[in-house]
Design an enzyme around this catalytic site. Structure first.
Site, PDB file in Angstrom:
ATOM      1  N   ARG A  81       3.279   6.171 -61.614  1.00 25.27           N
ATOM      2  CA  ARG A  81       2.979   5.984 -60.197  1.00 25.27           C
ATOM      3  C   ARG A  81       2.163   4.717 -59.948  1.00 25.27           C
ATOM      4  NH1 ARG A  81       5.394   5.503 -56.439  1.00 25.27           N
ATOM      5  NH2 ARG A  81       6.503   7.360 -57.174  1.00 25.27           N
ATOM      6  N   LYS A 118      -5.200 -11.895 -43.887  1.00 18.55           N
ATOM      7  CA  LYS A 118      -4.985 -10.519 -43.438  1.00 18.55           C
ATOM      8  C   LYS A 118      -4.395  -9.711 -44.598  1.00 18.55           C
ATOM      9  CE  LYS A 118      -4.465 -11.875 -38.613  1.00 18.55           C
ATOM     10  NZ  LYS A 118      -3.571 -11.972 -37.429  1.00 18.55           N
ATOM     11  N   LYS A 126     -12.544 -21.285 -35.363  1.00 15.87           N
ATOM     12  CA  LYS A 126     -11.745 -20.540 -34.399  1.00 15.87           C
ATOM     13  C   LYS A 126     -12.529 -20.366 -33.101  1.00 15.87           C
ATOM     14  CE  LYS A 126      -8.543 -17.992 -35.964  1.00 15.87           C
ATOM     15  NZ  LYS A 126      -7.717 -16.860 -36.465  1.00 15.87           N
ATOM     16  N   GLU A 134      -8.781 -24.446 -34.878  1.00 15.02           N
ATOM     17  CA  GLU A 134      -7.852 -23.775 -33.966  1.00 15.02           C
ATOM     18  C   GLU A 134      -7.974 -24.363 -32.564  1.00 15.02           C
ATOM     19  OE1 GLU A 134      -7.272 -19.251 -33.728  1.00 15.02           O
ATOM     20  OE2 GLU A 134      -8.546 -19.699 -31.988  1.00 15.02           O
ATOM     21  N   ASP A 176      -2.580 -22.415 -31.714  1.00 17.39           N
ATOM     22  CA  ASP A 176      -2.580 -20.962 -31.582  1.00 17.39           C
ATOM     23  C   ASP A 176      -1.827 -20.488 -30.351  1.00 17.39           C
ATOM     24  OD1 ASP A 176      -3.405 -18.349 -32.410  1.00 17.39           O
ATOM     25  OD2 ASP A 176      -4.874 -18.370 -30.792  1.00 17.39           O
TER      26      ASP A 176
END
Length: 286
Positions: A107, A142, A174, A202, A223
């Site tokens: 597994r 992410k 950002k 960004e 963006d």
């Protein structure tokens, strides 16, 4: 099968993953009660690991490492290589060894291979969807905590390039950084003054581009811009910085985005939302 990635400790990963499945540290844990109670200690198995769907393979050496950890004398024959695109029904690996050990490792080996091959498979779909373009697909941060190095490895097997590995290897300014700094130009100037070697900034409006460039940004993340605005941005930047389209990119929209002339398109869902590949393992007693 050798597997070596900077920043990744394979023996520790295998040990920790197996310990989790075996319940090491739990009352009564540290054992596979099913294999130990049902399978004779001397029993041996031969197995074939195969793809049930068309997949791009990633993680075969990792899967092999789980079996070797529990049976150092296991015989493993890889039949394909990471990065290969294979049709449904393709045999990926043959193995032969102690039945208890192979069942206990099964597994953990499959979970890892299915997850990484799922990422590689989805990544390849995005690369193919971009069509005939010089644009390069990038992954993002992410990722599942603790699995970033592996997941980013999987995206490269699918044809993408790695973006930042973390918070340390480039500045990415950002909207929240800009809000605190006051404006785009000031945020970039602060990063440049701090000696940061690579500065990504960004921007979500055309009027932010020139201040970011003048302050010293090396790479502009455009963006959530639609293709007409992306083309305008690329023309204005005119090669003075690398250009990256980001935000809400899907398989249906990536071709039009890549065709705008941007250097890169980044897609978070490569690692955030990839389904596991359907890969199985069937054993035969010897």
């Amino acid at each position: 099968m050798h597997f070596d990635l900077p920043g990744f400790d394979l023996p520790r990963f295998v040990q920790t993953t197996l310990a989790e499945d075996l319940g090491t540290g739990w009352p009564g844990g540290g054992q596979d009660v099913t294999a130990q109670s049902v399978i004779p200690a001397e029993a041996r198995f031969a197995g074939i690991m195969d793809s049930r769907d068309a997949v791009t393979v990633a993680g075969l050496a990792l899967a092999a490492a789980f079996f070797r950890a529990l049976d150092p004398n296991v015989t493993i024959e890889p039949l394909v290589a990471d990065g290969e695109q294979v049709p449904a029904g393709t045999a990926l690996m043959r193995l032969e060894g102690r039945a208890r050990a192979l069942l206990t490792a099964e597994r953990s080996a499959l979970n890892t291979l299915q997850h990484l091959s799922g990422i590689a498979t989805l990544t390849r779909r995005y690369v193919d969807a971009m069509g005939d373009t010089h644009c390069i697909l990038l992954d993002t941060r992410k990722t599942i905590p603790g699995l970033r190095v592996l997941e980013k490895y999987a995206t490269t097997m699918g044809g993408a390039q790695n973006h930042r590995m973390g918070l340390w290897d480039a500045a990415m300014i950002k909207d929240n950084h800009i809000a605190v700094a006051g404006d785009v130009g000031e945020a970039v100037r602060r990063a440049r003054a701090a000696g940061v070697a690579r500065i990504i900034c960004e921007v979500d409006r055309i009027d932010q581009i020139e201040p970011a460039l003048q302050a010293g940004a090396d790479h502009l993340l455009l963006d959530n811009m639609a293709p007409p605005m992306l083309r305008q941005a690329v023309a204005l930047i005119a090669g003075r910085a690398a250009t990256e389209a980001s935000g809400g990119v899907t398989l249906d929209t990536i071709a039009a985005i890549a065709a705008t002339g941007v250097d890169y398109v980044s897609v978070g869902r490569l690692t955030q939302s990839a389904p596991a590949a359907d890969i199985g393992l069937d054993f035969t007693p010897l």
